[in-house]
Every structure is written in C-alpha cells, then in structure tokens.
Design an enzyme around this catalytic site. Structure first.
Site, PDB file in Angstrom:
ATOM      1  N   ASP A  92       7.931  -5.746  -3.808  1.00 49.46           N
ATOM      2  CA  ASP A  92       7.084  -4.558  -3.676  1.00 49.46           C
ATOM      3  C   ASP A  92       7.809  -3.549  -2.802  1.00 49.46           C
ATOM      4  O   ASP A  92       8.653  -3.935  -1.973  1.00 49.46           O
ATOM      5  CB  ASP A  92       5.720  -4.901  -3.067  1.00 49.46           C
ATOM      6  CG  ASP A  92       4.743  -3.741  -3.252  1.00 49.46           C
ATOM      7  OD1 ASP A  92       4.136  -3.652  -4.322  1.00 49.46           O
ATOM      8  OD2 ASP A  92       4.638  -2.899  -2.339  1.00 49.46           O
ATOM      9  N   TYR A 167       2.481   5.958   2.421  1.00 48.29           N
ATOM     10  CA  TYR A 167       1.709   4.763   2.796  1.00 48.29           C
ATOM     11  C   TYR A 167       1.651   4.599   4.317  1.00 48.29           C
ATOM     12  O   TYR A 167       0.620   4.234   4.877  1.00 48.29           O
ATOM     13  CB  TYR A 167       2.303   3.505   2.144  1.00 48.29           C
ATOM     14  CG  TYR A 167       1.950   3.409   0.675  1.00 48.29           C
ATOM     15  CD1 TYR A 167       0.639   3.150   0.281  1.00 48.29           C
ATOM     16  CD2 TYR A 167       2.897   3.616  -0.311  1.00 48.29           C
ATOM     17  CE1 TYR A 167       0.293   3.083  -1.060  1.00 48.29           C
ATOM     18  CE2 TYR A 167       2.559   3.567  -1.661  1.00 48.29           C
ATOM     19  CZ  TYR A 167       1.255   3.297  -2.023  1.00 48.29           C
ATOM     20  OH  TYR A 167       0.909   3.244  -3.345  1.00 48.29           O
TER      21      TYR A 167
HETATM   22  C1  LIG Z   1       3.575   2.635  -5.364  1.00 48.28           C
HETATM   23  C2  LIG Z   1       4.167   1.252  -5.542  1.00 48.28           C
HETATM   24  C3  LIG Z   1       3.728   0.060  -4.905  1.00 48.28           C
HETATM   25  N1  LIG Z   1       4.548  -0.957  -5.350  1.00 48.28           N
HETATM   26  C4  LIG Z   1       5.460  -0.476  -6.246  1.00 48.28           C
HETATM   27  C5  LIG Z   1       5.259   0.922  -6.343  1.00 48.28           C
HETATM   28  C6  LIG Z   1       6.110   1.853  -7.166  1.00 48.28           C
HETATM   29  C7  LIG Z   1       5.758   1.738  -8.598  1.00 48.28           C
HETATM   30  C8  LIG Z   1       4.456   2.404  -8.991  1.00 48.28           C
HETATM   31  O1  LIG Z   1       4.382   3.629  -8.815  1.00 48.28           O
HETATM   32  O2  LIG Z   1       3.579   1.710  -9.487  1.00 48.28           O
HETATM   33  C9  LIG Z   1       6.563  -1.180  -6.919  1.00 48.28           C
HETATM   34  C10 LIG Z   1       6.309  -2.522  -7.449  1.00 48.28           C
HETATM   35  N2  LIG Z   1       5.309  -3.424  -7.125  1.00 48.28           N
HETATM   36  C11 LIG Z   1       5.475  -4.565  -7.833  1.00 48.28           C
HETATM   37  C12 LIG Z   1       6.648  -4.451  -8.614  1.00 48.28           C
HETATM   38  C13 LIG Z   1       7.181  -5.650  -9.384  1.00 48.28           C
HETATM   39  C14 LIG Z   1       8.110  -5.518 -10.437  1.00 48.28           C
HETATM   40  C15 LIG Z   1       7.550  -4.996 -11.742  1.00 48.28           C
HETATM   41  O3  LIG Z   1       7.141  -5.832 -12.590  1.00 48.28           O
HETATM   42  O4  LIG Z   1       7.582  -3.774 -11.964  1.00 48.28           O
HETATM   43  C16 LIG Z   1       7.153  -3.177  -8.404  1.00 48.28           C
HETATM   44  C17 LIG Z   1       8.369  -2.512  -9.020  1.00 48.28           C
HETATM   45  C18 LIG Z   1       4.611  -5.764  -7.770  1.00 48.28           C
HETATM   46  C19 LIG Z   1       3.191  -5.587  -7.408  1.00 48.28           C
HETATM   47  N3  LIG Z   1       2.678  -4.849  -6.379  1.00 48.28           N
HETATM   48  C20 LIG Z   1       1.322  -5.009  -6.320  1.00 48.28           C
HETATM   49  C21 LIG Z   1       0.943  -5.893  -7.356  1.00 48.28           C
HETATM   50  C22 LIG Z   1      -0.481  -6.350  -7.622  1.00 48.28           C
HETATM   51  C23 LIG Z   1      -0.838  -7.374  -6.607  1.00 48.28           C
HETATM   52  C24 LIG Z   1      -1.305  -8.664  -7.203  1.00 48.28           C
HETATM   53  O5  LIG Z   1      -0.875  -9.074  -8.302  1.00 48.28           O
HETATM   54  O6  LIG Z   1      -2.090  -9.339  -6.505  1.00 48.28           O
HETATM   55  C25 LIG Z   1       2.105  -6.276  -8.027  1.00 48.28           C
HETATM   56  C26 LIG Z   1       2.248  -7.239  -9.175  1.00 48.28           C
HETATM   57  C27 LIG Z   1       0.421  -4.392  -5.313  1.00 48.28           C
HETATM   58  C28 LIG Z   1       0.633  -2.937  -5.124  1.00 48.28           C
HETATM   59  N4  LIG Z   1       1.680  -2.401  -4.439  1.00 48.28           N
HETATM   60  C29 LIG Z   1       1.590  -1.006  -4.499  1.00 48.28           C
HETATM   61  C30 LIG Z   1       0.435  -0.678  -5.248  1.00 48.28           C
HETATM   62  C31 LIG Z   1      -0.049   0.721  -5.537  1.00 48.28           C
HETATM   63  C32 LIG Z   1      -0.153  -1.894  -5.650  1.00 48.28           C
HETATM   64  C33 LIG Z   1      -1.329  -2.097  -6.591  1.00 48.28           C
HETATM   65  C34 LIG Z   1      -2.623  -2.354  -5.931  1.00 48.28           C
HETATM   66  C35 LIG Z   1      -3.517  -3.103  -6.886  1.00 48.28           C
HETATM   67  O7  LIG Z   1      -3.918  -2.521  -7.909  1.00 48.28           O
HETATM   68  O8  LIG Z   1      -3.782  -4.276  -6.608  1.00 48.28           O
HETATM   69  C36 LIG Z   1       2.609  -0.091  -3.930  1.00 48.28           C
END
Ligand SMILES: Cc1c2[nH]c(c1CCC(=O)O)Cc1[nH]c(c(CCC(=O)O)c1C)Cc1[nH]c(c(CCC(=O)O)c1C)Cc1[nH]c(c(C)c1CCC(=O)O)C2
Length: 363
Positions: A92, A167
């Site tokens: 992440d 963030y």
């Molecule tokens: C802004 C941002 C974040 N994280 C990320 C960004 C940039 C990409 C984008 O614009 O979407 C990048 C990210 N986060 C994650 C990946 C994994 C690789 C992929 O498959 O792309 C990547 C590339 C895993 C994740 N990161 C997150 C999850 C979900 C958490 C879970 O599965 O419990 C995953 C698979 C959590 C996360 N982390 C973040 C957010 C907005 C969230 C989602 C919140 C939610 O809806 O639960 C910050």
C-alpha cells in the site's frame, strides 16, 4: 542492467533473450512493437477475488503487507486467474510512511488513518528517512516473486508526495483536500519541506524494489487531479520529478498515474515518466496529443463499466484498444482501481478480449 532478467537468468544459469525485460508489458512501456496490447489492472490483487478475501480473513491490511510469503501469494493470485501481462506487488502507498515512523493504520472500508496528522515543522521532522532494513519484508517479497514469476514482469509502486501528504495532513481520506491545500497555500515552506521528506522516503522505497528486481515502477499520484495545472507545477511537480529523476539510472520504465488529471497530463509526463496513466475521462488519442510522442500511455477503461452487461464492456474495450493505437505505446488498464464488487470472470474475459483484438490487428 543487473536487475533485468534476474528470475530467468537465475533459473537458466545464463542470461538470454526473453524474460520480463522482453515482455509485451515492458516493450509497450518502452514504445517497442508488441505481439498484442499488454493488460493489467490497478487493484487486481484485492477484494474482487474470493481467494484474496479468504487469505486476508484474519490478517490486518498492514500486517499482510509485512509478510513476504503472504505478499507473494496475493500478488500471484490475479496472474494465475486472469493471465494478466504484469503482476503488481501487493502493498500500500502508506507502507513506507509507516516504516518512516508515522503512526497509522489502514481501516477496512475507509483507507489510511493517521493517529497524529502532520501540521507543524516538528511533525515533518519526525518523518525519518528509510533504508532497506526498514522495509526488508518488501525486499524479500520482491525477490520471492521475481523467481516465481519467471517471464511475467513485476511492477513495484509508491505513492507520490502530494497524495501521501494529503493522507498525512488530513489524517485520512478527504474529498476536498481542504487542510492539505490550506497548508500548501498558507505555509508554502512547510509544504515543500513535507513534500521533500516524502519524496526522499518514496525514492528509497522504490530503489529497494528496483534493486530486488521489479521490472517497472508506478508512482501513484491518485489525488493530483484536485489541483490546477499552475498549482501542480508550482507545488507538486518538482517533488515528483525528484523521485522520477532519482530512478532514471536504473533503466526500468516509470509509470506516473493520477485520477482526474486530464489537464495535468502534459505536466505529469514532463515530471519524468516513461508512461503516463490516463483515467476514463480523457480518450487515449486526445491524451496522446497532450503527452507527446516520446511517452507511452496506460489506461483507460472506466472501472464501473465492468459492472455493465458484457456487450457494453466489449464495445468499450474495443474502442480503447483502437484509440490506444494513436499512442506510441499502450498498456491497457482501467482508469482507476478494480471495484470490490466486480465479477472476477469479467476481468478474465477482458484480458482475453484485449489480447485477441489487438493481436488481430498486429503488424
Ligand atoms: C490512494 C491509494 C491507497 N493505496 C493505493 C493508492 C493508490 C491507488 C489508488 O488511487 O487507488 C495503492 C494500492 N493499495 C493496494 C495496492 C495493491 C496492488 C494492486 O493490486 O493494485 C495498491 C497499488 C492494496 C490495498 N489497499 C487497501 C486495500 C483494501 C483493504 C482490504 O482488502 O482490507 C487493498 C487491497 C486499502 C486502501 N489503501 C488506500 C485506500 C484508498 C484504500 C481503500 C480503502 C477501502 O476501500 O477499504 C490508499
């Protein structure tokens, strides 16, 4: 360079043509001819997959990012299932910030939440530089994956300074980025000090991934579209450019992505990318005119189209492959991440369709 073909060379005991550096994905990033348009999906490793939900059932998000075997397994899941042309490391954007000493968590359904939002010069100074030892689990996971993936390239990634700063300053996700912009306009020196720190952490984090063997990197400036071009150039571009320039010598393609960045595409390319990510709002032929002939493009199917009937998906995929021909290199992707409610079988069909449609017209 030393990281190229690492997996294949290790197995063969000699360097050879082929391997990830010669894959359709890396070739498209380099604007070289490809047998078909390569395709992968942002957030391909995640909640749309039942096998992901199962393996994550009892492990917190940040914990899962720190367990190399688990990271490797989750990263491989979409490659096995969909046959995508690239894997993206499961991690992440806040992982390196946590390693730099910021107290934060990733809250399910919300995203990153920071215990003590950054507001002062002292808060900025508490963000320490990171070394490989602070993120040894990422180094280990990449090495495991490069061996497992063979010829399939692995994409490393990090968050860009603006998106990370948002963030940290807001304390969590924000629709308006109001506190972030207030700091940017009101205390520009503090703003630049914060972004300079974050750029340093990001550069170190990406360097660890490149040294461990990733074949490309993506810099996510997901929320840069909140800014005008003038403000982007003044407050953000120099910091992202510092990161991208710091990676130039490594020779792996650098992808630069944001959402709502139609007006920023020229500037985001100028920041030092080899490939510019485009969301669904700007057609790829228009984007290519803005980005210029010396960069490839990545995108740009609206993720919500995947929730529509297949006939709609098919029409949109064909249109995007066609418009991508205007670019000197095209990596098919979504305009933003896969939505959790997406049917994974539709993703698999999209991969097959992109390959079929683009191969038919090749040469
Ligand atoms: C802004 C941002 C974040 N994280 C990320 C960004 C940039 C990409 C984008 O614009 O979407 C990048 C990210 N986060 C994650 C990946 C994994 C690789 C992929 O498959 O792309 C990547 C590339 C895993 C994740 N990161 C997150 C999850 C979900 C958490 C879970 O599965 O419990 C995953 C698979 C959590 C996360 N982390 C973040 C957010 C907005 C969230 C989602 C919140 C939610 O809806 O639960 C910050």
């Amino acid at each position: 360079m030393s990281t190229e073909n690492a997996g294949a060379a290790a197995r063969d005991g000699e360097s050879r043509r082929g391997g990830p550096a010669d894959s359709p994905f890396v070739r498209a990033c380099r604007r070289e001819p490809t047998p078909h348009t390569p395709v992968w999906f942002m957030r391909q490793a995640g909640r749309s997959l039942p096998e992901y939900r199962e393996i994550r059932a009892n492990v917190g998000m940040l914990d899962s990012c720190r367990r190399p075997e688990l990271v490797a397994e989750i990263t491989l899941q979409p490659v096995r299932r969909h046959g995508v042309d690239a894997a993206i490391l499961f991690s992440d954007i806040v992982v390196p910030v946590a390693a730099a000493g910021v107290d934060l968590d990733i809250v399910p359904g919300t995203g990153p939440v920071v215990a003590q939002p950054v507001r002062t010069a002292e808060d900025v100074q508490r963000i320490r530089p990171i070394t490989r030892d602070d993120v040894s689990y990422v180094d280990e996971a990449v090495r495991l994956l490069v061996t497992e993936l063979g010829d399939t390239p692995l994409i490393g990634f990090a968050g860009a300074p603006f998106t990370l700063a948002s963030y940290l300053v807001e304390g969590g996700p924000s629709r308006t980025h109001a506190k972030t912009k207030a700091l940017m306009y009101g205390q520009p020196e503090l703003w630049h000090a914060l972004c300079a720190r974050l750029a340093e952490v990001t550069l170190s984090f990406l360097t660890v991934q490149i040294e461990a063997g990733v074949s490309a990197v993506q810099l996510f400036d997901s929320w840069a579209g909140a800014l005008s071009e003038a403000d982007y150039r003044r407050y953000v571009l120099p910091h992202s450019a510092y990161v991208l320039a710091g990676l130039a010598h490594a020779g792996v393609p650098r992808i630069h992505f944001g959402v709502g960045t139609g007006e920023l595409l020229t500037a985001m390319g100028e920041a030092g990318a080899d490939v510019v990510g485009v969301d669904w709002r700007t057609p790829l032929d228009v984007a290519t005119r803005r980005i210029g002939p010396d960069k490839a493009v990545q995108g740009n199917l609206d993720p919500t189209v995947l929730l529509a009937p297949w006939s709609v998906v098919e029409t949109e995929v064909r249109r995007i492959v066609e418009q991508g021909r205007a670019a000197p290199g095209h990596v098919f992707n979504l305009g933003h991440g896969v939505l959790p409610e997406t049917d994974p079988d539709v993703l698999t069909r999209v991969v097959a369709l992109v390959h079929e449609v683009s191969a038919r017209h090749a040469g």
